[in-house]
Design an enzyme around this catalytic site. Structure first.
Site, PDB file in Angstrom:
ATOM      1  N   PHE A 111      40.485  38.262  50.253  1.00  0.00           N
ATOM      2  CA  PHE A 111      41.932  38.190  50.517  1.00  0.00           C
ATOM      3  C   PHE A 111      42.270  38.190  51.994  1.00  0.00           C
ATOM      4  O   PHE A 111      43.362  37.790  52.385  1.00  0.00           O
ATOM      5  CB  PHE A 111      42.654  39.357  49.823  1.00  0.00           C
ATOM      6  CG  PHE A 111      42.573  40.663  50.585  1.00  0.00           C
ATOM      7  CD1 PHE A 111      43.417  40.907  51.658  1.00  0.00           C
ATOM      8  CD2 PHE A 111      41.645  41.638  50.235  1.00  0.00           C
ATOM      9  CE1 PHE A 111      43.329  42.093  52.375  1.00  0.00           C
ATOM     10  CE2 PHE A 111      41.554  42.826  50.946  1.00  0.00           C
ATOM     11  CZ  PHE A 111      42.404  43.048  52.020  1.00  0.00           C
ATOM     12  N   LYS A 150      37.055  28.956  44.778  1.00  0.00           N
ATOM     13  CA  LYS A 150      37.756  29.989  44.003  1.00  0.00           C
ATOM     14  C   LYS A 150      38.321  30.957  45.045  1.00  0.00           C
ATOM     15  O   LYS A 150      37.635  31.859  45.514  1.00  0.00           O
ATOM     16  CB  LYS A 150      36.763  30.699  43.067  1.00  0.00           C
ATOM     17  CG  LYS A 150      37.380  31.344  41.838  1.00  0.00           C
ATOM     18  CD  LYS A 150      38.391  32.428  42.126  1.00  0.00           C
ATOM     19  CE  LYS A 150      37.779  33.712  42.613  1.00  0.00           C
ATOM     20  NZ  LYS A 150      38.809  34.693  43.090  1.00  0.00           N
ATOM     21  N   GLU A 184      42.392  35.920  44.260  1.00  0.00           N
ATOM     22  CA  GLU A 184      43.581  35.930  43.387  1.00  0.00           C
ATOM     23  C   GLU A 184      44.739  36.696  44.028  1.00  0.00           C
ATOM     24  O   GLU A 184      45.875  36.607  43.576  1.00  0.00           O
ATOM     25  CB  GLU A 184      43.226  36.521  42.009  1.00  0.00           C
ATOM     26  CG  GLU A 184      42.916  38.018  41.981  1.00  0.00           C
ATOM     27  CD  GLU A 184      41.499  38.357  42.428  1.00  0.00           C
ATOM     28  OE1 GLU A 184      40.834  37.505  43.084  1.00  0.00           O
ATOM     29  OE2 GLU A 184      41.040  39.489  42.142  1.00  0.00           O
ATOM     30  N   SER A 232      33.551  42.152  49.311  1.00  0.00           N
ATOM     31  CA  SER A 232      33.005  43.503  49.483  1.00  0.00           C
ATOM     32  C   SER A 232      31.520  43.522  49.109  1.00  0.00           C
ATOM     33  O   SER A 232      31.052  42.670  48.342  1.00  0.00           O
ATOM     34  CB  SER A 232      33.787  44.477  48.596  1.00  0.00           C
ATOM     35  OG  SER A 232      33.701  44.042  47.253  1.00  0.00           O
ATOM     36  N   CYS A 252      36.577  42.177  58.471  1.00  0.00           N
ATOM     37  CA  CYS A 252      35.194  42.624  58.325  1.00  0.00           C
ATOM     38  C   CYS A 252      34.568  42.887  59.693  1.00  0.00           C
ATOM     39  O   CYS A 252      33.494  43.451  59.778  1.00  0.00           O
ATOM     40  CB  CYS A 252      34.377  41.623  57.532  1.00  0.00           C
ATOM     41  SG  CYS A 252      34.132  40.122  58.444  1.00  0.00           S
ATOM     42  N   GLU A 265      33.401  51.993  53.762  1.00  0.00           N
ATOM     43  CA  GLU A 265      34.308  51.000  54.354  1.00  0.00           C
ATOM     44  C   GLU A 265      35.727  51.325  53.889  1.00  0.00           C
ATOM     45  O   GLU A 265      36.035  51.222  52.700  1.00  0.00           O
ATOM     46  CB  GLU A 265      33.925  49.584  53.911  1.00  0.00           C
ATOM     47  CG  GLU A 265      34.848  48.542  54.512  1.00  0.00           C
ATOM     48  CD  GLU A 265      34.541  47.110  54.084  1.00  0.00           C
ATOM     49  OE1 GLU A 265      34.242  46.892  52.900  1.00  0.00           O
ATOM     50  OE2 GLU A 265      34.621  46.224  54.946  1.00  0.00           O
TER      51      GLU A 265
END
Ligand code: NAD
Length: 486
Positions: free
Chosen positions: A146, A170, A173, A223, A278, A379
């Site tokens: 995301f 993909k 979402e 992740s 990240c 994290e």
């Protein structure tokens, strides 16, 4: 949201849809389908059907579509960045920055006719020549997170199709809008139907791609637990896979650093994109005397950062992605406190006038975090910086190398010798010296190590060409006359 399959927008017959909300206002923007297996199969079949002709299309022709894509992305730059801010929460400047990086990948991929050249040697034996050729892999797919809705899909799409593969995306979402708009532009390129496809969805949609025998390669960014899962399942199914995972990025500050510059850069790294990068700095390890000066300045930078809706040009930090994420981050701050950390700046319970329903957390600084505590290793993926203090650079490097992640590590110093020692000894794939976000330019690989990456070939640059091509070695003899005698 529609899917884009075989060169046309298609409404999914999914039984389940998720709401996509603007994280600053909580308004529902769109609804995204959880695309079922049979529709993923339709996308794979469309890509497979396009592959035979696409791989024969000369690379010089394939890249013409990318030149056109770059022009369209530039023309619609502000409009796409606006969508990213609305669905993802980051500031407009941050959305523009990531889209620019995305476009740079399109630019570099236009060099594919040179980048995908093989090599050869004549006369490996008398009259025998040997060539290495690169051929496309076939149908390939990318699954993206995301936090960079515009940039990360473009780490993959341009190289994949320039190398002659057919591609399925993909997107996350949580942020499907940016790529949907980019695919509107892709629809105008005149690409043969099926070369590029988009399927929305979450786990079930991903699993359908991982299990499909026609999909030959999977690129994943997200992740670490999911990266590891995707890598295991894709490779168990015989696919090539490159899976980038999470991070907990440490920065060391030595006493000889320019403290003002270090503080400004580290604050931007920790709190930029609300800490949802990240390559965000999430731990700062100060050495010796650096401790007190840095602590005071970073606390001030955190407390004065302007938090609000990213469309307001005054704002320096937007909300986090979802209400669940806000809750998780706040409970992790609480966990840090229960493990003995001291809250130097507390960003919990933030309320932004006019945006009371938004997922806002203000910058938070935890001091005296124990390197062995749980909070030191998790994290958090929010605007939370942990401070640790040690006496020597060796101790600091030991803390860095004990971590399970290895995405990025940075050092602030004015000593060349310290810088060399650091880059030589530190176990991480992206290194910064007096840099807060050591993001590799697009012609370098995005080089996570340890639990931050599963696979061999990274995203971007030459690694992308390696990943998206099969090597074929040809040994060739053309004797003047056929004979059994050599
Ligand atoms: P995520 O792992 O929740 O989701 C990433 C993608 O995987 C999404 O498309 C999602 O639909 C899919 N997914 C989620 N759960 C799944 C499951 N159980 N099975 C199959 N597919 C699943 O990650 P996120 O929250 O979207 O993104 C944030 C994470 O991504 C952070 O950990 C961040 O560090 C990481 N990240 C890493 C890099 C990198 O280059 N290393 C870059 C950006 C983000």
């Amino acid at each position: 949201m529609l899917n884009y399959i075989g060169g046309a927008w298609k409404r999914s017959r999914a039984s389940e849809y998720l709401d996509v909300r603007n994280p600053a206002t909580a308004e529902t923007m769109v609804r995204v389908p959880l695309t079922p297996r049979d529709e993923v199969d339709a996308a794979v079949q469309a890509a497979h059907a396009a592959f035979a002709d696409w791989r024969q299309t000369p690379p010089t022709e394939r890249i013409q579509y990318l030149f056109k894509l770059k022009r369209l992305l530039d023309e619609h730059f502000d409009e796409i960045a606006l969508l990213t801010t609305q669905e993802c929460g980051k500031t407009l400047a941050e959305s523009q920055g990531e889209l620019r990086r995305g476009i740079e990948n399109v630019e570099v991929a236009t060099g594919i006719p040179s980048l995908m050249m093989g090599y050869n040697v004549e006369d490996i034996a008398h009259g025998i020549d040997e060539h290495m050729l690169r051929q496309p892999v076939g149908v390939v797919a990318a699954i993206t997170p995301f936090n960079f809705p515009g940039m990360i899909p473009l780490w993959f799409l341009p190289y994949a199709i320039a190398c002659g593969n057919c591609f399925i995306l993909k997107p996350s979402e949580k942020v499907p809008v940016t790529m949907s708009r980019v695919f509107d532009l892709i629809d105008q390129l005149g690409l043969p139907p099926g070369v590029v496809n988009l399927v929305n969805g979450a786990k079930e949609t991903v699993d359908a791609l991982l299990d499909h025998p026609t999909v030959r390669a999977i690129s994943f960014v997200g992740s670490s637990p999911v990266a590891k899962y995707v890598y295991s399942r894709a490779t168990a199914n015989g696919k090539r896979a490159q899976c980038s995972g999470g991070a907990k990025n440490p920065v060391i500050v030595l006493p000889d650093a320019d403290m003002e510059m270090a503080t400004r850069i580290i604050a931007d790294s920790s709190f930029g994109c609300a800490g949802q990068r990240c390559l965000a700095t999430s731990v700062t390890i100060t050495v010796g005397e650096a401790g007190s000066a840095f602590k005071e300045q970073i606390a001030n930078a955190a407390a004065t950062r302007k938090v609000g809706y990213g469309l307001d040009p005054q704002i320096e930090m937007g909300p986090v992605i979802t209400a669940e994420s806000k809750q998780r981050i706040e409970s992790l701050i609480g966990k840090g406190v229960s493990e003995g950390a001291r809250v130097l700046v507390d960003g919990r319970n933030a309320s932004i006038p006019g945006y009371e329903r938004g997922n806002f957390i203000r910058p938070t600084v935890l001091d005296n975090v124990d390197p062995r505590s749980e909070i030191a290793g998790i994290e958090i993926f929010g605007p939370v910086l942990s401070l640790m203090h040690v006496q020597t650079i060796d101790e600091a490097i030991d803390v860095v190398n004990a971590a399970s992640y290895g995405n990025m590590a940075c050092l602030f110093t004015s000593s060349g010798a310290a810088a060399r020692k650091f880059r030589y000894e530190v176990q991480a794939g992206n290194i910064g010296i007096n840099i807060g976000v050591a993001a590799p330019m697009v012609f370098f690989p995005f080089s996570g190590w340890k639990d931050s990456f599963f696979g061999d070939m990274h995203a971007q640059g030459r690694d992308a060409v390696e990943f998206y091509t099969e090597k074929k070695v040809v040994v060739e003899r053309w004797p003047r006359e056929w004979s059994r005698k050599f």
